[in-house]
Design a protein around this motif. Structure first.
Motif, PDB file in Angstrom:
ATOM      1  N   ASP A  91      47.433 -27.682 -93.972  1.00  0.00           N
ATOM      2  CA  ASP A  91      47.458 -26.303 -94.459  1.00  0.00           C
ATOM      3  C   ASP A  91      46.201 -25.539 -94.098  1.00  0.00           C
ATOM      4  O   ASP A  91      46.246 -24.364 -93.771  1.00  0.00           O
ATOM      5  CB  ASP A  91      47.636 -26.294 -96.004  1.00  0.00           C
ATOM      6  CG  ASP A  91      49.083 -26.629 -96.363  1.00  0.00           C
ATOM      7  OD1 ASP A  91      49.933 -26.503 -95.442  1.00  0.00           O
ATOM      8  OD2 ASP A  91      49.348 -27.008 -97.513  1.00  0.00           O
ATOM      9  N   ARG A  92      45.089 -26.233 -94.161  1.00  0.00           N
ATOM     10  CA  ARG A  92      43.815 -25.573 -93.852  1.00  0.00           C
ATOM     11  C   ARG A  92      43.792 -25.015 -92.436  1.00  0.00           C
ATOM     12  O   ARG A  92      43.074 -24.108 -92.116  1.00  0.00           O
ATOM     13  CB  ARG A  92      42.662 -26.570 -94.007  1.00  0.00           C
ATOM     14  CG  ARG A  92      42.066 -26.615 -95.400  1.00  0.00           C
ATOM     15  CD  ARG A  92      40.595 -27.032 -95.352  1.00  0.00           C
ATOM     16  NE  ARG A  92      40.340 -28.245 -94.588  1.00  0.00           N
ATOM     17  CZ  ARG A  92      40.527 -29.488 -95.083  1.00  0.00           C
ATOM     18  NH1 ARG A  92      40.970 -29.657 -96.305  1.00  0.00           N
ATOM     19  NH2 ARG A  92      40.257 -30.533 -94.342  1.00  0.00           N
ATOM     20  N   GLN A  93      44.583 -25.624 -91.577  1.00  0.00           N
ATOM     21  CA  GLN A  93      44.493 -25.272 -90.159  1.00  0.00           C
ATOM     22  C   GLN A  93      45.478 -24.183 -89.768  1.00  0.00           C
ATOM     23  O   GLN A  93      45.692 -23.930 -88.605  1.00  0.00           O
ATOM     24  CB  GLN A  93      44.798 -26.518 -89.311  1.00  0.00           C
ATOM     25  CG  GLN A  93      43.902 -27.693 -89.599  1.00  0.00           C
ATOM     26  CD  GLN A  93      42.509 -27.494 -89.075  1.00  0.00           C
ATOM     27  OE1 GLN A  93      42.311 -26.682 -88.185  1.00  0.00           O
ATOM     28  NE2 GLN A  93      41.558 -28.209 -89.625  1.00  0.00           N
ATOM     29  N   ALA A 146      46.827 -31.184 -97.209  1.00  0.00           N
ATOM     30  CA  ALA A 146      45.759 -30.192 -97.348  1.00  0.00           C
ATOM     31  C   ALA A 146      45.148 -29.892 -95.986  1.00  0.00           C
ATOM     32  O   ALA A 146      44.896 -28.730 -95.637  1.00  0.00           O
ATOM     33  CB  ALA A 146      44.691 -30.715 -98.310  1.00  0.00           C
TER      34      ALA A 146
END
Lengths: 287, 545
Positions: A236-238, A233
């Motif tokens: 992916d957020r980055q 997660a």
């Protein structure tokens, strides 16, 4: 301060010229890197290269002429100012300040502490942009333990904004386990990244005049263990603007080495030592 | 024409005959040293004169400072000295100024004594004594006259508004991060480089530089020297310096000779390989004149400046944990040393800390393994910190030591409290051990780093008293005999001139330093105040007024 403010403040004087400092110990590959930069067709015009001319100069003069019509090579030296009253680096910068320059690439002497050179780049008319240190995969380990230069080569690496690892072909297993953005000299995005690298710093960010893409790093320091899902997660957020992620993260199963280039993610358990002093991830992003 | 000089005593520094009462000279060469009655065979049928002007005084071999910097002196000496330590200069003794009020008074006096609008450069300020300096304080002396106040360390300066106008320094140009505090007119480190570039038209103006070298000539003479070593010719710019030295330090009115040792890394600057160095250095000998001599000598640099705490130290290093710096990568230094070693040169290495000494000795060991040499004269220059074990290695490798012993006087107190601790601070300039180990050992001023007064260096080496009056490292004190050796014959060996000067014996140049009192029997604390009455250079008398 917004870009407009920066423009307003600079009405009386041109923008300061950004300096990219290329440091690293003797033989690390600074000159090779500079030659590669100069040979690039996309090398922006108006680039000056400052080299340390107390060593052998291996900069290819023909490359400089063909790649950058305004380019100049001017010697500089590492030395204490009190011992050189006509202070070479200041003199070189003074000479350059009369030229219509877009940027300066400065090769430090092999024994320079890059942070001291960084100080020197706050010279009227100039501003430091990035501190890039070349590390020799073949010799770093022995140099970093050397009685005479161990402290120095470690300090050079500690001070870098971006590390370039050279000579990986001589030592493919080489790893610098630290949370500083790093590339190898075989990385396809190497030259663009070097030219576009900008230390995240309020002044340089607003005063930068480079027209090429700009690159920088963000670092996330791990405080507590994550689950594998939490790690995914986080990665992916980055995603936005980030094209490379590298680091060491502790998940339930142990410490993982994380390497993501574009969409390709490699996760592998770290079995050998040394464990990095600080766990976390470095995100290289274009801005 | 022969001249027979008579003296109360002649100290020869020739161990086979330490004392005499007369020296016989022809054409600048000593014919005989000894007693006048033994010299008759030389005098029969010859024209001669007996010179008794020194009959009540002491003739010593001409003093030698084997390591100073005429170029730096030429920049500094035209400035006005206002200093916390005393300086004996030919144009007057500089009385110590040890508080802020007196410093301001001196600035006022200097301002009043100068033609209007001539810029005023003052050197010697130190916050420890003279209080906080700033632009307003200098403006209070004058708003019209450009005034620059230079720190004693040379690493920082202050200027008033008039100087900024003169030098074209626009405060609006100055941004944070530049090591310039523009409101206080304070320029340091990088900022200093910027200020110097702006001030260079005044500091390095040819006539000012020439005046500086003329002043140096007086300083060298008044210190009692008859030979000196310029231990980094080409420090600023080789051609400019060589030309100015040839103009100012050659000629019948110059009472000393200079060994020119070229700055090795400057020599091959611009991408030439170290292996090309020996040939380039050898070519310089074609420039030699009567008083100015290049030779098979080269100057190289190891670690950082002593006075800036940039000497490279072995464990436990500096108290605050900072590190010194290398002036060249160890591999680079070794490449240069190798090139000159194999070409048979005498190599002088600037080395200040014990880690620097260790590196230099490691390299020298490898050179000896590659190509053993005897009597090579490899010299450790400055020699701030060392260990007893290194003394043994220096002796075993056949190297010699040229120490700036003045640092012990000026800096051991502050280095003990804010640097490296008492033990090592008190053992700077480990000279007694050097003598005990049979190492050829000399002392130098590195002028302008220390006063160019050999008697002052001798005083420090003998007494080892620091500026607050404490004896530091009493076991390393030299005897008066050893210290006089250090500034005469040992110094001559260090600059490769022992065949012509450094002691008094038949066949050497008639180079004397004439003192009012005997430096071997006087009160050791009086050494630095002994009067230098005259020097004699190659038989010609140059009175010191």
């Amino acid at each position: 301060m917004s870009d407009n403010d920066a423009m307003g403040a600079n009405l009386q004087q041109p923008n300061p010229v950004p300096i990219t400092v290329i440091g690293g110990y003797l033989g690390a590959g600074k000159t090779t890197l500079i030659n590669r930069l100069l040979a690039q067709p996309t090398m922006p015009a108006g680039t000056a290269v400052l080299v340390n001319d107390f060593g052998d100069i291996n900069i290819d003069a023909a490359l400089i002429k063909s790649a950058s019509p305004d380019g100049q090579v001017i010697g500089l030296s590492n030395g204490c100012i009190c011992c050189s009253i006509s202070d070479d680096l200041s003199k070189a910068l003074d000479q350059l300040s009369n030229l219509p320059l877009q940027r300066v690439i400065m090769e430090t002497s092999g024994v320079a502490e890059p942070a001291r050179v960084w100080q020197h780049c706050h010279y009227p008319g100039f501003t430091p942009q990035a501190l890039i240190v070349v590390v020799d995969a073949e010799n770093f380990r022995s140099q970093s333990k050397d009685k005479y230069v161990g402290q120095l080569v470690n300090a050079q690496v500690d001070q870098a904004d971006l590390l370039i690892v050279s000579k990986m072909d001589h030592n493919p297993a080489f790893q610098l386990r630290r949370l500083t953005a790093q590339l190898t000299t075989t990385d396809p995005s190497l030259l663009a990244t070097v030219l576009g690298w900008t230390r995240r710093h309020p002044l340089t960010a607003t005063l930068s005049t480079t027209k090429t893409a700009s690159f920088a790093a963000r670092t996330w320091y791990q405080q507590q263990a994550l689950s594998l899902e939490e790690l995914y997660a986080l990665l992916d957020r980055q995603a936005e603007g980030v094209y490379r992620i590298k680091g060491w993260v502790e998940i339930t199963a142990g410490i993982m080495q994380v390497d993501r280039v574009g969409e390709r993610l490699t996760l592998k358990p770290m079995e050998d030592r040394p464990v990095p002093a600080q766990l976390g991830l470095v995100f290289i992003c274009s801005t | 024409m022969l001249t027979l000089f008579k003296a109360r005593s002649v100290i020869t520094m020739n161990p086979s005959m330490p004392r005499a009462s007369a020296v016989l000279v022809r054409d600048g060469i000593i014919l005989e040293v000894g007693e006048a009655e033994n010299m008759q065979p030389w005098l029969q049928g010859q024209q001669y004169q007996i010179d008794e002007q020194f009959a009540e005084q002491i003739i010593c071999p001409g003093f030698i400072d084997p390591h100073l910097h005429p170029s730096m002196a030429a920049v500094l000496l035209p400035m006005e000295f206002v200093t916390a330590m005393r300086w004996k200069l030919p144009w007057g003794e500089i009385e110590p100024v040890t508080d802020a009020k007196t410093f301001d008074q001196r600035m006022q006096e200097l301002h009043a004594s100068k033609p209007a609008h001539e810029p005023l450069f003052i050197w010697g300020y130190h916050e420890l004594w003279h209080g906080e300096m700033n632009k307003a304080r200098i403006n209070a002396v004058s708003e019209q006259r450009p005034i620059v106040v230079w720190h004693r360390s040379f690493h920082e300066l202050y200027m008033n508004d008039a100087t900024m106008r003169m030098a074209g320094i626009d405060p609006a140009q100055i941004k944070p991060g530049m090591q310039i505090d523009i409101d206080n007119g304070h320029f340091f480190e990088v900022g200093l480089g910027f200020a110097i570039n702006r001030l260079n038209p005044w500091i390095l103006a040819p006539e000012r530089y020439a005046e500086g070298l003329q002043r140096l000539k007086q300083v060298v003479h008044h210190g009692g020297h008859t030979s000196i070593g310029d231990l980094a010719t080409g420090l600023f710019n080789f051609d400019t310096e060589a030309k100015a030295l040839a103009e100012q330090l050659e000629g019948d009115d110059v009472p000393f000779r200079t060994r020119l040792v070229v700055h090795g890394t400057r020599l091959t600057q611009g991408g030439r390989k170290p292996q090309e160095g020996p040939e380039l250095a050898a070519a310089l000998m074609a420039r030699n004149s009567h008083r100015l001599h290049f030779g098979k000598h080269i100057k190289l640099f190891c670690d950082g400046a002593f006075c800036s705490q940039l000497a490279q130290l072995q464990e436990p290093g500096y108290i605050d944990g900072h590190h010194g710096e290398w002036l060249a990568a160890p591999e680079e230094l070794e490449r240069h040393i190798r090139a000159y070693w194999h070409a048979g040169y005498q190599i002088h290495v600037h080395v200040t800390g014990d880690l620097g000494v260790e590196l230099t000795l490691d390299i020298l060991q490898r050179m000896q393994d590659e190509k053993p040499r005897f009597n090579h004269g490899f010299t450790l220059e400055h020699f701030g910190f060392s260990t007893p074990e290194q003394i043994r290695r220096i002796a075993a490798l056949g190297a010699q030591v040229s120490a700036n012993v003045y640092y012990l006087h000026e800096l051991s107190d502050s280095y003990a409290s804010a640097g490296i601790g008492y033990e090592r601070a008190s053992q700077m300039a480990r000279l007694g051990s050097c003598f005990a180990a049979g190492i050829n050992t000399t002392v130098h001023s590195d002028f302008t780093m220390a006063p160019a007064e050999p008697l002052n260096s001798m005083w420090v080496a003998v007494n080892r008293e620091n500026h607050v009056g404490h004896v530091m490292g009493a076991a390393e004190r030299l005897t008066q005999q050893q210290a006089l050796q250090a500034i005469t014959i040992n110094a001559a060996h260090a600059i490769g001139m022992a065949d012509i000067t450094g002691s008094l014996r038949a066949g050497k140049k008639a180079d004397f330093t004439v003192l009012a009192e005997d430096p071997l029997t006087c009160d050791p604390m009086a050494l630095r105040d002994l009067d230098v009455v005259a020097t004699v250079f190659e038989g010609k008398v140059f009175p010191v007024k």
